[in-house]
Design an enzyme around this catalytic site. Structure first.
Site, PDB file in Angstrom:
ATOM      1  N   LYS A  69     -20.156   5.269  -6.319  1.00 27.67           N
ATOM      2  CA  LYS A  69     -18.980   5.242  -7.212  1.00 27.67           C
ATOM      3  C   LYS A  69     -18.618   6.628  -7.754  1.00 27.67           C
ATOM      4  O   LYS A  69     -17.444   6.900  -8.000  1.00 27.67           O
ATOM      5  CB  LYS A  69     -19.213   4.273  -8.372  1.00 27.67           C
ATOM      6  CG  LYS A  69     -19.201   2.811  -7.938  1.00 27.67           C
ATOM      7  CD  LYS A  69     -19.306   1.888  -9.139  1.00 27.67           C
ATOM      8  CE  LYS A  69     -19.395   0.434  -8.701  1.00 27.67           C
ATOM      9  NZ  LYS A  69     -19.404  -0.492  -9.846  1.00 27.67           N
ATOM     10  N   ASN A  90     -14.356   2.268  -8.234  1.00 28.28           N
ATOM     11  CA  ASN A  90     -14.825   1.146  -7.403  1.00 28.28           C
ATOM     12  C   ASN A  90     -13.732   0.635  -6.475  1.00 28.28           C
ATOM     13  O   ASN A  90     -13.972  -0.283  -5.696  1.00 28.28           O
ATOM     14  CB  ASN A  90     -15.359   0.004  -8.271  1.00 28.28           C
ATOM     15  CG  ASN A  90     -14.257  -0.850  -8.858  1.00 28.28           C
ATOM     16  OD1 ASN A  90     -13.149  -0.373  -9.074  1.00 28.28           O
ATOM     17  ND2 ASN A  90     -14.557  -2.104  -9.123  1.00 28.28           N
ATOM     18  N   ASP A 105     -13.805  -2.459 -12.904  1.00 30.77           N
ATOM     19  CA  ASP A 105     -14.968  -3.120 -13.516  1.00 30.77           C
ATOM     20  C   ASP A 105     -14.687  -3.518 -14.971  1.00 30.77           C
ATOM     21  O   ASP A 105     -15.025  -4.612 -15.407  1.00 30.77           O
ATOM     22  CB  ASP A 105     -16.189  -2.187 -13.479  1.00 30.77           C
ATOM     23  CG  ASP A 105     -16.765  -2.056 -12.073  1.00 30.77           C
ATOM     24  OD1 ASP A 105     -16.672  -3.022 -11.291  1.00 30.77           O
ATOM     25  OD2 ASP A 105     -17.312  -0.981 -11.759  1.00 30.77           O
ATOM     26  N   GLY A 132     -25.374   4.001 -19.632  1.00 28.83           N
ATOM     27  CA  GLY A 132     -25.320   4.534 -18.276  1.00 28.83           C
ATOM     28  C   GLY A 132     -23.947   4.293 -17.667  1.00 28.83           C
ATOM     29  O   GLY A 132     -22.957   4.043 -18.370  1.00 28.83           O
ATOM     30  N   ASN A 154     -28.425   2.576 -27.288  1.00 26.10           N
ATOM     31  CA  ASN A 154     -29.178   2.910 -26.081  1.00 26.10           C
ATOM     32  C   ASN A 154     -30.596   3.356 -26.441  1.00 26.10           C
ATOM     33  O   ASN A 154     -30.847   3.868 -27.523  1.00 26.10           O
ATOM     34  CB  ASN A 154     -28.465   4.023 -25.308  1.00 26.10           C
ATOM     35  CG  ASN A 154     -28.953   4.125 -23.873  1.00 26.10           C
ATOM     36  OD1 ASN A 154     -29.129   3.104 -23.203  1.00 26.10           O
ATOM     37  ND2 ASN A 154     -29.178   5.338 -23.399  1.00 26.10           N
TER      38      ASN A 154
HETATM   39  P1  ATR Z   1     -26.145   1.843 -14.495  1.00 19.56           P
HETATM   40  O1  ATR Z   1     -25.220   2.518 -13.524  1.00 19.56           O
HETATM   41  O2  ATR Z   1     -26.602   0.476 -14.100  1.00 19.56           O
HETATM   42  O3  ATR Z   1     -25.604   1.857 -15.882  1.00 19.56           O
HETATM   43  P2  ATR Z   1     -27.917   3.968 -15.243  1.00 19.56           P
HETATM   44  O4  ATR Z   1     -26.778   4.929 -15.358  1.00 19.56           O
HETATM   45  O5  ATR Z   1     -29.194   4.415 -14.613  1.00 19.56           O
HETATM   46  O6  ATR Z   1     -27.491   2.696 -14.426  1.00 19.56           O
HETATM   47  O7  ATR Z   1     -28.197   3.408 -16.707  1.00 19.56           O
HETATM   48  C1  ATR Z   1     -29.166   2.434 -16.964  1.00 19.56           C
HETATM   49  C2  ATR Z   1     -29.064   2.013 -18.426  1.00 19.56           C
HETATM   50  O8  ATR Z   1     -29.995   0.978 -18.685  1.00 19.56           O
HETATM   51  C3  ATR Z   1     -29.395   3.123 -19.393  1.00 19.56           C
HETATM   52  O9  ATR Z   1     -28.654   2.923 -20.574  1.00 19.56           O
HETATM   53  C4  ATR Z   1     -30.886   2.896 -19.631  1.00 19.56           C
HETATM   54  O10 ATR Z   1     -31.375   3.453 -20.841  1.00 19.56           O
HETATM   55  P3  ATR Z   1     -31.805   5.030 -20.911  1.00 19.56           P
HETATM   56  O11 ATR Z   1     -30.506   5.784 -20.933  1.00 19.56           O
HETATM   57  O12 ATR Z   1     -32.567   5.156 -22.167  1.00 19.56           O
HETATM   58  O13 ATR Z   1     -32.629   5.284 -19.685  1.00 19.56           O
HETATM   59  C5  ATR Z   1     -30.912   1.401 -19.694  1.00 19.56           C
HETATM   60  N1  ATR Z   1     -32.220   0.785 -19.416  1.00 19.56           N
HETATM   61  C6  ATR Z   1     -32.831   0.642 -18.207  1.00 19.56           C
HETATM   62  N2  ATR Z   1     -33.983  -0.037 -18.328  1.00 19.56           N
HETATM   63  C7  ATR Z   1     -34.130  -0.334 -19.642  1.00 19.56           C
HETATM   64  C8  ATR Z   1     -35.103  -1.052 -20.404  1.00 19.56           C
HETATM   65  N3  ATR Z   1     -36.190  -1.582 -19.806  1.00 19.56           N
HETATM   66  N4  ATR Z   1     -34.907  -1.168 -21.723  1.00 19.56           N
HETATM   67  C9  ATR Z   1     -33.813  -0.647 -22.318  1.00 19.56           C
HETATM   68  N5  ATR Z   1     -32.853   0.030 -21.664  1.00 19.56           N
HETATM   69  C10 ATR Z   1     -32.996   0.173 -20.341  1.00 19.56           C
END
Ligand code: ATR
Length: 276
Positions: A69, A90, A105, A132, A154
């Protein structure tokens, strides 16, 4: 006499499990549009080459999914406002040698919440979990609904701070960590990828009230761990299957100028998912 159908694709890696071909085939049958829609597996280092090949073959548009994306955003010659805000694309349209990038989205999420679940965002207190790509992708359309307040929470607070600052001009947005959230919200949207790992952000149950609506942008055969947690604490919960169908409907509208009826397609996908 049957004209040659227009071609559309979804590009990703992996792509085998994408439900988009099925969804778009249903939309096309329903609206009488003459088109075909295929899955395209692009090599991880070959997104742009793949798009250029498809354009040469006369493909009219492509959906783009993980992990391309951001590359689709960079490749587009022009971008819609919501694609710029999302920082990701997307939906690509190929016309007269130019590539237009859009992002459906966010409007897909909003339409699923407002139209399908019947939950008003305007004037409500909304909590978005995560900071994210998934969350950034939906922020502008949510803010365009004019919630009274939008909090982005977050695990890594700095990322929530950055997003809140970036979108401050579009409404009342603030940022937070999880630990300080102790008040009920009307709508709580999980945009973290925690559900993928069957995990849950460390949330105080006090964020859910009896009238709260909890939405997980993920979906699956069974309710996600976030949905079960929300339900246990009195909230109504919904998964992201409807968002998937609604974002597809908006792409279809961009390409074909017709908005399909999403309800029967959603019902069929849900039934199939349950039977898997
Ligand atoms: P996406 O494109 O799915 O948003 P990403 O950009 O990697 O993927 O973002 C993942 C998000 O899920 C982030 O906000 C991440 O928190 P961090 O920024 O602190 O890493 C969050 N995330 C992933 N696993 C998590 C967990 N087990 N508990 C809480 N937040 C989680």
């Amino acid at each position: 006499m049957n004209a040659t159908p227009d071609r559309y694709t979804v590009i990703g890696n992996p792509i085998a499990h994408s439900k988009s071909p099925e969804i778009h085939a249903r939309f096309a049958a329903q609206t009488g549009q003459n088109l075909v829609y295929e899955r395209i597996l692009a090599p991880l280092d070959g997104f742009e080459r793949t798009v250029q090949d498809l354009i040469r073959e006369g493909v009219r548009g492509s959906n783009v999914t993980v992990p391309f994306k951001l590359e689709a955003y960079a490749l587009a010659d022009s971008l819609t406002e919501r694609a710029k805000a999302a920082g990701a694309v997307n939906t690509l349209s190929f016309e007269n040698g130019a590539i237009t990038g859009d992002n459906t989205d966010g409007i897909g999420l909003v339409n699923d919440i407002v139209r399908n679940a019947g939950v008003v965002l305007a004037g409500r207190k909304v909590l978005l979990l995560g900071a994210g790509g998934a969350v950034r992708g939906v922020l502008l359309p949510i803010l365009e609904q004019h919630p009274a307040e939008l909090v982005i929470a977050n695990r890594t607070v700095e990322k929530a701070d950055e997003l809140a600052a970036q979108f401050a001009g579009h409404g009342s947005v603030s940022s937070s960590g999880f630990a300080s959230l102790k008040q009920p919200f009307d709508i709580i949207i999980n945009g973290t990828s925690a559900s993928l790992a069957d995990d849950l952000p460390p949330l105080d149950p006090a964020i859910f009230g009896n009238a709260s609506f909890a939405y997980d942008m993920m979906y699956g055969k069974a309710p996600t761990v976030f949905m079960r947690f929300a339900q246990k604490h009195g909230a109504r919960a919904r998964d992201g299957l409807g968002m998937l169908v609604e974002q597809a409907a908006e792409s279809f509208r961009i390409w074909r100028g017709v908005l399909p009826d999403t309800a029967p397609v959603y019902a069929d996908l849900r039934a199939k998912l349950q039977a898997e």
